[in-house]
Scaffold this active site. Structure first.
Site, PDB file in Angstrom:
ATOM      1  N   ARG A   1       0.794  -1.234   0.000  1.00 19.18           N
ATOM      2  CA  ARG A   1       0.000   0.000   0.000  1.00 19.18           C
ATOM      3  C   ARG A   1       0.824   1.280   0.000  1.00 19.18           C
ATOM      4  NH1 ARG A   1      -2.886  -3.640   3.386  1.00 19.18           N
ATOM      5  NH2 ARG A   1      -4.732  -4.370   2.286  1.00 19.18           N
TER       6      ARG A   1
ATOM      7  N   ASP B   1     -11.985  -7.136  11.446  1.00 17.46           N
ATOM      8  CA  ASP B   1     -10.835  -6.380  11.946  1.00 17.46           C
ATOM      9  C   ASP B   1     -11.288  -4.979  12.346  1.00 17.46           C
ATOM     10  OD1 ASP B   1      -8.107  -7.803  10.362  1.00 17.46           O
ATOM     11  OD2 ASP B   1     -10.121  -8.295   9.712  1.00 17.46           O
TER      12      ASP B   1
ATOM     13  N   ASP C   1     -14.543 -12.168  11.532  1.00 23.33           N
ATOM     14  CA  ASP C   1     -13.447 -11.625  10.727  1.00 23.33           C
ATOM     15  C   ASP C   1     -13.586 -10.116  10.561  1.00 23.33           C
ATOM     16  OD1 ASP C   1     -11.175 -11.470   9.214  1.00 23.33           O
ATOM     17  OD2 ASP C   1     -11.965 -12.435   7.439  1.00 23.33           O
TER      18      ASP C   1
ATOM     19  N   ARG D   1     -15.784  -1.895  10.988  1.00 27.53           N
ATOM     20  CA  ARG D   1     -16.316  -2.984  10.183  1.00 27.53           C
ATOM     21  C   ARG D   1     -17.557  -3.618  10.812  1.00 27.53           C
ATOM     22  NH1 ARG D   1     -11.866  -6.743   7.332  1.00 27.53           N
ATOM     23  NH2 ARG D   1     -10.901  -4.687   7.444  1.00 27.53           N
TER      24      ARG D   1
ATOM     25  N   GLY E   1      -3.192 -11.990   9.503  1.00 31.48           N
ATOM     26  CA  GLY E   1      -4.262 -11.944  10.481  1.00 31.48           C
ATOM     27  C   GLY E   1      -5.351 -12.972  10.300  1.00 31.48           C
TER      28      GLY E   1
END
Length: 797
Positions: A388, A566, A564, A591, A449
């Protein structure tokens, strides 16, 4: 002993074997020398006119001994080229006997064999240690040339010289250096004079690396005249012994991309941290443009009145990264660029997996390119080829590799300065996101992760790469917080592979001197039977002392998370009036479906409101900051419908807050999944989900660009996304009253920041995986973004 023990035939044979081996070796060496001599004669007869006597290129042909050139990589391949030619390149086919073609090919491969491929007996003679002393001392070579992060930047980096050149080529460059014609004096109309090396030149511009190591990006209309100068590479002045030792040293310089490399303590002038913490107008010196994480720019040259005139100014293609090996669960076969460009001093820095580019931010022309091979055998996001972006400070550029290395490059040349390993890739560690610089440290997290790593955040000295501190996001058994990881029994707990990865760039408040970093979900993702409890510090925001890594406070958005989800959405720092008082806030659209406003000095939750309508796991966030859970929201073996879906109500792409409108902008997703759980044990090289998820057949997913009122968390306006693809574009707001983003149809879009009305779009024809940014050069504002595998810059006529 061998000469005395001759009493048995077996021992006589044992004594004879070394002699036979030596005879065979001598015979082969003589035969090889004869073959090489025949090949050299044939080469001089047919090839020297085009390719030069050493294969490095002549008046009519290219360099054919460059080891980085894949064409002609074997003896047979070279022979076929000789016999068949390359008509498109002007290389004729030679009608010569096969034996003669074989001899030429064998000789070319001898020329092409690099020094580091030589056998022990064929290494250049001499004392490499003495050669290094001459290189750094009397010979003054290190003034221009760098070796393993130490030395000058004016000449080529020699760290991998022995892998690129053979001994004869190295010696020739020392005793008879070729004038490459790149040394010049540039006279500007401003009466300034610059001396240095031309790195790139076109009919429109010139990139000059000056003798003081500074990079100058010049337009031709700035230049009065260019005067060619004598080569800056002098003939080496050395005694025969010194030359022999220097050659021994240089011919053994070979770099390994998988190894680490300590850095030089000297950090030269460049970008001060003050210009990163408080960016100069027109620059974009960090991943989010500023260390608050708010992608709001004060630039307003492009605004609501002239946005209709914006058009592409330049494009730069980067090869689209692809996942290696067999397809893996959770790893797409193609991933577009996720990088956000960084722009300082007129240079744009962009990345793909394991490679970085420096571009002229006015034209998109390449200045330098650094790359290393993709790592094999990785798991998860790291295997998918994600990177990124970079951080910059001083004379350095910092980025991570797919196998969890952090390294520093020279900003002007791309030369490697230091390299450290953060985590062992064999234990599923990787790294994907842009680092963050804070004072004299560079801070980076790790991915993995969903692969059962034990998460951590690391800080290193920017000068040397020396490790400063580490914060473990999953405590070790017996440490404070480990009581929030309760296993199936006293011997079986998932704490050792609890994840809580740190794969998204954090933020920093220089006034409070606090570092904020988001963490990922616990593992296994969907089965919490082996990790009963809150599972600290997963799905949290950590507030750390940047000097020591000590925890100041934390807030966990989703205790004992099972979907899931995060918390790796940007922890944006905003100074604003909130509920009647001026506050220092941390805001995040999580999220899990809630929009949070926290006091960033204490971690206290000031507000938490849902920003999506499909939300079935919680009825709200209590006064204690903990969610009130609803029944039926945990994964089961048969499957349970839960909203949001695994991709979350929001995800990692950037968000923005406009202080003029008081609105927070986020790409929101209305979606639900069926979540299942299963029994799973951690295995190196594999994911550690403990279940799975798939779309709910009774629900239709939808995406919206939403503007949330900071004071209430309510939706002020929304813009539905239309198209088959789901966008993972982030957003950026500007003082010009605009919000930029990539929509699901592949268009780059600008809307009115106040009311959300679409004002402009440009169809890129590319999928969106990245977030926009903006910068100003020579009085002109540009909008930059990565679309698919292309870096694009837009501006006014």
């Amino acid at each position: 002993m061998d000469g005395e023990l001759l009493d048995t035939g077996q021992r006589i044979l044992t004594v004879g074997m070394p002699r036979i081996t030596i005879c065979v070796a001598v015979f082969l060496a003589v035969a090889q020398a004869q073959s090489s001599d025949a090949g050299r004669k044939a080469y001089l007869a047919h090839c020297v006119g085009c390719h030069g006597d050493d294969g490095t290129g002549g008046g009519h042909g290219p360099n054919i001994v460059d080891v980085s050139e894949p064409l002609g990589g074997s003896k047979n391949a070279v022979r076929d080229i000789i016999l068949k030619g390359i008509s498109d390149e002007g290389m004729p086919a030679f009608k010569i006997p096969l034996k003669e073609a074989d001899a030429i090919a064998a000789y070319v491969m001898v020329l092409k064999t690099p020094a580091d491929a030589a056998s022990i007996g064929n290494l250049a003679p001499g004392d490499p240690v003495a050669g290094e002393r001459f290189f750094t001392g009397k010979g003054d070579c290190a003034r221009c040339h760098m070796v393993r992060g130490r030395g000058g930047v004016l000449g080529p980096d020699l760290s991998n010289l022995a892998h690129r050149r053979n001994v004869a080529q190295i010696k020739k460059a020392l005793v008879d250096p070729r004038d490459r014609g790149d040394a010049v004096t540039v006279h500007l109309h401003s009466r300034e004079t610059l001396h240095g090396l031309v790195k790139n030149e076109s009919a429109f511009d010139l990139q000059l690396l000056a003798v003081d190591g500074k990079l100058h990006l010049l337009l031709k209309d700035q230049i009065d005249k260019i005067v060619a100068e004598k080569s800056l590479m002098p003939k080496v002045e050395a005694t025969p012994d010194e030359l022999r030792d220097l050659l021994a040293y240089l011919s053994r310089l070979s770099a390994n991309a998988k190894s680490t490399m300590p850095g030089d303590a000297e950090m030269r002038e460049g970008i001060p941290f003050a210009d990163v913490a408080h960016p100069k107008t027109g620059t974009w010196p960090t991943y989010n443009g500023n260390e608050s994480g708010n992608r709001f720019s004060p630039l307003d040259q492009i605004n609501t009145t002239n946005i209709g005139h914006v058009a592409p100014k330049w494009l730069f293609q980067i090869g689209a990264p692809r996942g290696g090996g067999e397809p893996k669960r959770g790893v797409p076969s193609w991933i577009g660029l996720e990088v956000t460009p960084v722009v300082v001093d007129g240079v744009m820095y962009v990345t793909s997996v394991n490679e970085a580019y420096a571009l002229d931010a006015r034209s998109g022309r390449e200045i330098w390119h650094y790359s290393r091979p993709r790592s094999k055998g990785l798991a998860g996001d790291a295997a998918g080829g994600i990177n990124r972006g970079v951080a910059v400070l001083g004379d350095r550029v910092f980025m991570v590799s797919d196998n969890a290395h952090l390294f520093a490059l020279h900003r002007a040349t791309g030369q490697l300065l230091w390299d450290v390993e953060m985590g062992d890739a064999r234990r599923n560690y990787g790294s994907t996101s842009a680092p963050l610089v804070v004072n004299d440290m560079v801070i980076a997290g790790v991915s993995g992760g969903d692969e059962g790593i034990r998460g951590f955040l690391d800080a290193y000295k920017v000068s040397t790469g020396e490790h400063v501190w580490r914060f473990w996001t999953v405590p070790a058994p017996g440490e404070p917080g480990s009581e929030t990881w309760v296993g199936r029994d006293s011997e079986h707990s998932d704490i050792e592979h609890g994840c809580a990865a740190t794969w998204l760039t954090g933020t920093y408040d220089p006034d409070a001197n606090l570092l904020y970093w988001p963490t990922g979900n616990p593992c296994p993702d969907y089965n919490g039977d082996g990790r009963k409890g809150d599972n600290l510090y997963s799905s949290s925001i950590l507030a750390l002392d940047p000097g020591t890594g000590k925890l100041r406070w934390y807030y966990q958005f989703s205790p004992h998370e099972l979907h899931d989800w995060d918390a790796t959405e940007t922890p944006m720092l905003v100074d604003a009036e909130f509920h009647g008082g001026q506050r220092k806030l941390l805001v995040q659209a999580n999220r899990n479906g809630f929009f949070y406003v926290l006091d960033r000095l204490t971690g206290k939750v000031l507000m938490a409101e849902p920003f999506v309508k499909k939300l079935t796991w919680s009825s709200g966030i209590g006064a204690d900051g903990r969610p009130t859970r609803l029944p039926g929201a945990e994964p089961t073996r048969d499957g349970a419908r839960v909203c949001p879906s695994v991709r979350g109500a929001a995800n990692w792409p950037s968000t923005a807050f406009h202080p003029g409108t008081g609105l927070f902008y986020v790409m929101a997703s209305e979606s639900c999944d069926i979540y299942t759980k299963s029994d799973e044990r951690w295995v190196a090289g594999q994911s550690f989900y403990g279940g799975g998820s798939h779309g709910s057949p009774s629900d239709v997913s939808a995406q919206f660009l939403r503007a949330l009122d900071l004071q209430t968390g309510k939706i002020a306006w929304e813009l539905p996304q239309v198209g088959e693809a789901e966008t993972t574009s982030g957003v950026m707001a500007t003082e010009g009253g605009l919000v930029f983003y990539g929509d699901s149809s592949g268009a780059f879009v600008a809307v009115d920041a106040k009311g959300g009305e679409p004002l402009w779009h440009f169809n890129t024809g590319q999928p969106w995986k990245a977030s926009p940014m903006t910068y100003m050069l020579d009085g002109k504002q540009y909008i930059g973004v990565a679309a698919g595998s292309i870096i694009m810059a837009f501006g006014l006529p």
